[in-house]
Write an enzyme that holds these catalytic residues in place. Sequence first.
Site, mmCIF file in Angstrom:
data_model
loop_
_atom_site.group_PDB
_atom_site.id
_atom_site.type_symbol
_atom_site.label_atom_id
_atom_site.label_comp_id
_atom_site.label_asym_id
_atom_site.label_seq_id
_atom_site.Cartn_x
_atom_site.Cartn_y
_atom_site.Cartn_z
ATOM 1 N N ASP A 18 -1.633 0.444 6.404
ATOM 2 C CA ASP A 18 -0.682 -0.398 7.130
ATOM 3 C C ASP A 18 -1.468 -1.257 8.118
ATOM 4 O O ASP A 18 -2.088 -0.735 9.047
ATOM 5 C CB ASP A 18 0.325 0.492 7.866
ATOM 6 C CG ASP A 18 1.509 -0.279 8.414
ATOM 7 O OD1 ASP A 18 1.567 -1.507 8.198
ATOM 8 O OD2 ASP A 18 2.382 0.347 9.049
ATOM 9 N N ASP A 116 1.781 -6.582 4.325
ATOM 10 C CA ASP A 116 0.842 -5.903 5.220
ATOM 11 C C ASP A 116 0.747 -4.395 5.023
ATOM 12 O O ASP A 116 0.170 -3.700 5.863
ATOM 13 C CB ASP A 116 1.198 -6.208 6.681
ATOM 14 C CG ASP A 116 2.610 -5.766 7.044
ATOM 15 O OD1 ASP A 116 3.342 -5.310 6.147
ATOM 16 O OD2 ASP A 116 2.976 -5.891 8.228
ATOM 17 N N GLU A 117 1.276 -3.862 3.936
ATOM 18 C CA GLU A 117 1.127 -2.423 3.691
ATOM 19 C C GLU A 117 1.156 -2.129 2.200
ATOM 20 O O GLU A 117 1.762 -2.854 1.416
ATOM 21 C CB GLU A 117 2.194 -1.608 4.424
ATOM 22 C CG GLU A 117 3.596 -1.817 3.908
ATOM 23 C CD GLU A 117 4.587 -0.810 4.487
ATOM 24 O OE1 GLU A 117 4.268 0.398 4.518
ATOM 25 O OE2 GLU A 117 5.684 -1.238 4.887
#
Length: 355
Positions: A18, A116-117
């Site tokens: 993350d 973003d993860e």
Amino acid sequence: MLIFPLINDLSRKIIHVDMDAFFAAIEVRDSPALKGKPVIIGADPRLSGGRGVVSTCNYEARAFGIHSAMSSKEAYERCPQAIFISGNYEKYQEVGRQVREIFHRYTDLVEPMSIDEAYLDVTENKLGISSAVKIAKLIQYDIWNELHLTASAGVSYNKFLAKIASDMEKPHGLTLILPEDAVGILASLPVEKFHGVGKKTVERLHEMGVYTGQDLLDVPEMVLIDRFGRFGFDLYRKARGISNSPVKVDRVRKSSGKERTYRKLLYREEDVLKELISLCQRVAASLKRNGKKGRTIVLKVRYGDFSTLTKRHSLEVYTDQTETIEKEVRQLIEEIGKIEKGIRLLGVTVTNFQT
């Protein structure tokens, strides 16, 4: 007696990565003068008539209680000195691509959850490294060394626990949850921290006196199934650290939507429009965060008598803009009408994504 078998594969090695305050971190990286200052990605309420929502913010801003999906107006009230940046989503997409390239050096079993993860299955990996913790450290090093950004990572034997682990030490943390520690760690957590357990489920669990993982452990399987259906079995498994969900390489997000249920029915047009505007802002922020644009807008309305109507309209062009989505939703609610019946739920979804 167990209704469903409890099968737990402890041999898998799953990493959840993350990125830390991703959009804001990119802006601080590219503008060093922002370092140490509260930075918010979202419309400046002083320039937008108080409208807009927070897409994300850095940890300096989070110290003031600011978070994603908060109205920009409230964020400003909490932290007047915050620096608002409208955001460069094309740049964020490019950096997200660079992060994914780093993931694929180690394994092709990568399931992006957003820009973003992602989950990575490194049970079998390209470098033949037996330690998932070592791979997670190498990924963090590569991201920092090449992109000058930080990421938090969680390592465990399933996706559920890897996600729990990545949330435990931020920013730039690395947490390992071993099989023998899983139940104890989960028992100490509030049920709100269980990934996949939404707000409504949390409220129903609280009504049952279930506030922690330990409380959930103490509830018989049949009680959970009677209360929540098949999801009750999922809750029973989560409390025991059991999840065999695979890392899905071909996962494709097909829509982005937000909805809200109201305990007090909405009868006034101004109240309905206010809620719809908020939903449109949140949907647009989600689209931008995930690098998606769609051309079909869907409005969902549930009345006090639980009857439900949906209305949709397709645009000529793809969009991720709040104003465009809001304009279509206003038209759709006018077509539906019947506000006087009392509205229990409103939902806005954008689908038919650009490929």
